[in-house]
Motif scaffolding. Structure first.
Motif, PDB file in Angstrom:
ATOM      1  N   ARG A 177       0.839  -1.218   0.000  1.00 56.85           N
ATOM      2  CA  ARG A 177       0.000   0.000   0.000  1.00 56.85           C
ATOM      3  C   ARG A 177       0.867   1.258   0.000  1.00 56.85           C
ATOM      4  O   ARG A 177       1.951   1.279   0.584  1.00 56.85           O
ATOM      5  CB  ARG A 177      -0.888   0.015   1.243  1.00 56.85           C
ATOM      6  N   THR A 178       0.346   2.270  -0.649  1.00 56.81           N
ATOM      7  CA  THR A 178       1.021   3.574  -0.677  1.00 56.81           C
ATOM      8  C   THR A 178       0.193   4.563   0.122  1.00 56.81           C
ATOM      9  O   THR A 178      -1.018   4.692  -0.101  1.00 56.81           O
ATOM     10  CB  THR A 178       1.162   4.075  -2.134  1.00 56.81           C
ATOM     11  N   TYR A 201       1.015  10.058  -8.137  1.00 55.43           N
ATOM     12  CA  TYR A 201       0.376   8.940  -8.860  1.00 55.43           C
ATOM     13  C   TYR A 201       1.309   8.408  -9.942  1.00 55.43           C
ATOM     14  O   TYR A 201       1.398   7.206 -10.174  1.00 55.43           O
ATOM     15  CB  TYR A 201      -0.968   9.372  -9.447  1.00 55.43           C
ATOM     16  N   THR A 216       3.975   6.314  -8.147  1.00 53.57           N
ATOM     17  CA  THR A 216       3.585   5.143  -7.346  1.00 53.57           C
ATOM     18  C   THR A 216       2.509   4.279  -8.009  1.00 53.57           C
ATOM     19  O   THR A 216       2.304   3.143  -7.589  1.00 53.57           O
ATOM     20  CB  THR A 216       3.027   5.590  -5.971  1.00 53.57           C
ATOM     21  N   GLY A 217       1.785   4.833  -8.960  1.00 54.19           N
ATOM     22  CA  GLY A 217       0.727   4.084  -9.633  1.00 54.19           C
ATOM     23  C   GLY A 217      -0.602   4.156  -8.926  1.00 54.19           C
ATOM     24  O   GLY A 217      -1.636   4.404  -9.530  1.00 54.19           O
ATOM     25  N   GLN A 218      -0.584   3.965  -7.627  1.00 53.23           N
ATOM     26  CA  GLN A 218      -1.844   3.951  -6.885  1.00 53.23           C
ATOM     27  C   GLN A 218      -1.639   4.480  -5.466  1.00 53.23           C
ATOM     28  O   GLN A 218      -0.602   4.225  -4.855  1.00 53.23           O
ATOM     29  CB  GLN A 218      -2.350   2.510  -6.810  1.00 53.23           C
ATOM     30  N   HIS A 246      -3.337   4.398  -1.691  1.00 53.64           N
ATOM     31  CA  HIS A 246      -4.351   3.707  -0.882  1.00 53.64           C
ATOM     32  C   HIS A 246      -4.761   4.517   0.343  1.00 53.64           C
ATOM     33  O   HIS A 246      -5.818   4.270   0.924  1.00 53.64           O
ATOM     34  CB  HIS A 246      -3.813   2.345  -0.422  1.00 53.64           C
ATOM     35  N   GLY A 280      -7.477   9.286  -8.644  1.00 56.94           N
ATOM     36  CA  GLY A 280      -7.256   7.837  -8.625  1.00 56.94           C
ATOM     37  C   GLY A 280      -7.998   7.059  -7.556  1.00 56.94           C
ATOM     38  O   GLY A 280      -8.510   5.973  -7.810  1.00 56.94           O
ATOM     39  N   MET A 281      -8.092   7.623  -6.352  1.00 51.77           N
ATOM     40  CA  MET A 281      -8.687   6.847  -5.260  1.00 51.77           C
ATOM     41  C   MET A 281     -10.155   6.531  -5.532  1.00 51.77           C
ATOM     42  O   MET A 281     -10.684   5.525  -5.075  1.00 51.77           O
ATOM     43  CB  MET A 281      -8.530   7.616  -3.936  1.00 51.77           C
ATOM     44  N   ARG A 323     -11.310   5.411  -8.086  1.00 53.45           N
ATOM     45  CA  ARG A 323     -11.425   4.183  -8.887  1.00 53.45           C
ATOM     46  C   ARG A 323     -11.057   2.933  -8.100  1.00 53.45           C
ATOM     47  O   ARG A 323     -11.426   1.830  -8.457  1.00 53.45           O
ATOM     48  CB  ARG A 323     -10.522   4.280 -10.125  1.00 53.45           C
ATOM     49  N   ASN A 324     -10.328   3.102  -6.994  1.00 57.91           N
ATOM     50  CA  ASN A 324      -9.785   1.934  -6.298  1.00 57.91           C
ATOM     51  C   ASN A 324     -10.184   1.811  -4.841  1.00 57.91           C
ATOM     52  O   ASN A 324      -9.774   0.875  -4.163  1.00 57.91           O
ATOM     53  CB  ASN A 324      -8.243   1.973  -6.356  1.00 57.91           C
ATOM     54  N   GLY A 371     -10.067   3.369  -0.836  1.00 58.79           N
ATOM     55  CA  GLY A 371      -8.926   3.826  -0.045  1.00 58.79           C
ATOM     56  C   GLY A 371      -9.421   4.476   1.231  1.00 58.79           C
ATOM     57  O   GLY A 371     -10.630   4.490   1.505  1.00 58.79           O
TER      58      GLY A 371
END
Ligand SMILES: CCCCCCC/C=C/C(=O)SCCNC(=O)CCNC(=O)[C@H](O)C(C)(C)COP(=O)(O)OP(=O)(O)OC[C@H]1O[C@@H](n2cnc3c(N)ncnc32)[C@H](O)[C@@H]1OP(=O)(O)O
Ligand SMILES: NC(=O)C1=CN([C@@H]2O[C@H](COP(=O)(O)OP(=O)(O)OC[C@H]3O[C@@H](n4cnc5c(N)ncnc54)[C@H](OP(=O)(O)O)[C@@H]3O)[C@@H](O)[C@H]2O)C=CC1
Length: 290
Positions: free
Chosen positions: A15-16, A86, A89-91, A93, A137-138, A140-141, A143
């Motif tokens: 996790r980031t 982003y 790190t890509g993503q 969390h 981003g968050m 979509r995923n 967090g």
């Protein structure tokens, strides 16, 4: 007290987590705890030098950290910084909106510039960080976001600008939890009480002396430790809190409970309310008396 981590190793593996104000105090302590539990930590603050020091400390301990210098009050800078995070790190969390602070001063002596410096630091900046992390981003995923506030809901002399901003951030927390819940993003707040953090060292000696006397007014009879705040933050970021959103967790030894005025103003009962406090905190204002 001597806090020892109660979390299991690897809790944040893969996790980031962004920690604003990660270059000192509670933010630095939280960054260390998250990194020791497996997170890649992204430190954000104005002083690149402070971020580099903490990044090196974490890497020396075998953890992963990145640093991005940014003033969270500046919309363009926040947007660009979050994009760069982003990209790197890509993503993302987790976000810990911890950057903040104020100068103690009575309301009557706060200029518009001073008011705005504090409100933009403690309210606008947290909003900008959360909005950008969410929309970039968050959303979509899923967090978790944790906003650091302070329970001054009853009003606190000398902290009027900060109290107004923290109450705003607490309310923002609940609205964001509601609006963003459908995406799986959780938003909570942590309200530290009197914590013996390195941030406290920035205050004038007269103010620090006043704060030391507050220990006796805290039901648990001591100030808190940075690590005790970090523990609450890590809990709310973790899956252990998967169904908790829109809440505020106090870490204050019950200082905010009851109806007791915990701020012992020297001249509280004088005919010139707060004069002693004004004199202690901003003596320069009274130079003309000489
Ligand atoms: C039971 C619950 C209890 C909870 C209690 C909560 C207790 C909270 C504790 C903590 O938060 S611990 C420590 C946290 N860290 C800090 O507070 C850091 C110290 N503060 C700052 O770094 C700054 O004040 C700031 C808020 C980050 C603002 O920084 P900025 O660089 O924007 O400010 P300046 O450019 O220096 O000044 C802008 C403006 O502000 C006015 N001003 C600044 N200092 C004072 C002062 N001492 N008195 C009055 N006014 C001040 C001033 O108007 C400046 O404008 P100009 O002078 O340039 O016109
Ligand atoms: N200690 C306590 O008793 C309590 C603290 N709090 C809150 O907890 C948080 C952490 O406090 P603490 O660790 O004690 O204090 P610190 O002063 O050590 O931490 C504040 C951090 O915020 C960063 N920061 C301030 N303004 C900005 C900005 N505009 N943009 C980016 N970063 C910024 C600072 O770094 P830099 O200067 O490099 O930007 C610093 O690292 C703060 O929000 C504080 O108000 C709440 C209740 C009680």
């Amino acid at each position: 007290m001597g806090y020892r981590s109660v979390f299991r190793p690897g809790l944040f593996d893969g996790r980031t987590v962004i920690v604003t104000g990660g270059g000192s105090g509670i933010g630095r302590c939280t960054a260390h705890e998250l990194a020791s539990l497996g997170a890649q930590v992204v430190l954000v603050g104005r002083s690149e030098e402070k971020l580099k020091v903490v990044q090196a400390e974490i890497e020396e301990d075998g953890g992963k950290a990145l640093g991005f210098a940014c003033d969270i009050r500046e919309e363009d800078a926040v947007r660009a910084t979050v994009a760069a995070i982003y990209q790197a790190t890509g993503q993302v969390h987790g976000l810990v909106n911890n950057a903040g602070g104020q100068f103690p001063a009575p309301l009557a002596l706060i200029s518009q510039k001073g008011w705005e410096a504090v409100v933009r630091t403690n309210l606008t900046g947290g909003f900008l960080m959360a909005r950008e992390v969410f929309t970039q981003g968050m959303n979509r995923n899923g967090g978790a976001i944790v906003n650091i506030v302070a329970d001054m809901w009853g009003g606190m002399p000398g902290m009027g600008h900060s109290g107004a901003a923290r109450s705003g951030m607490e309310n923002f927390t609940r609205t964001a939890a509601y609006e963003w819940g459908c995406t799986g993003v959780r938003v909570n707040a942590v309200a530290p009480g009197w914590i013996a953090s390195s941030g406290m060292d920035t205050y004038p000696e007269s103010f620090k002396a006043t704060i030391r006397t507050l220990r006796s007014a805290v039901p648990l009879k001591r100030m808190g430790e940075e690590a005790e705040v970090s523990a609450a933050i890590c809990f709310l970021l973790s899956d252990a809190a998967a169904f908790i959103s829109g809440d505020t967790l106090r870490v204050d030894g019950a200082a905010s409970q009851g109806n007791v005025a915990v701020f012992p103003l020297p001249d509280h009962h004088n005919s010139q309310p707060f004069e002693g406090f004004h004199r202690a905190v901003r003596p320069a204002l009274f130079d003309t008396d000489a």
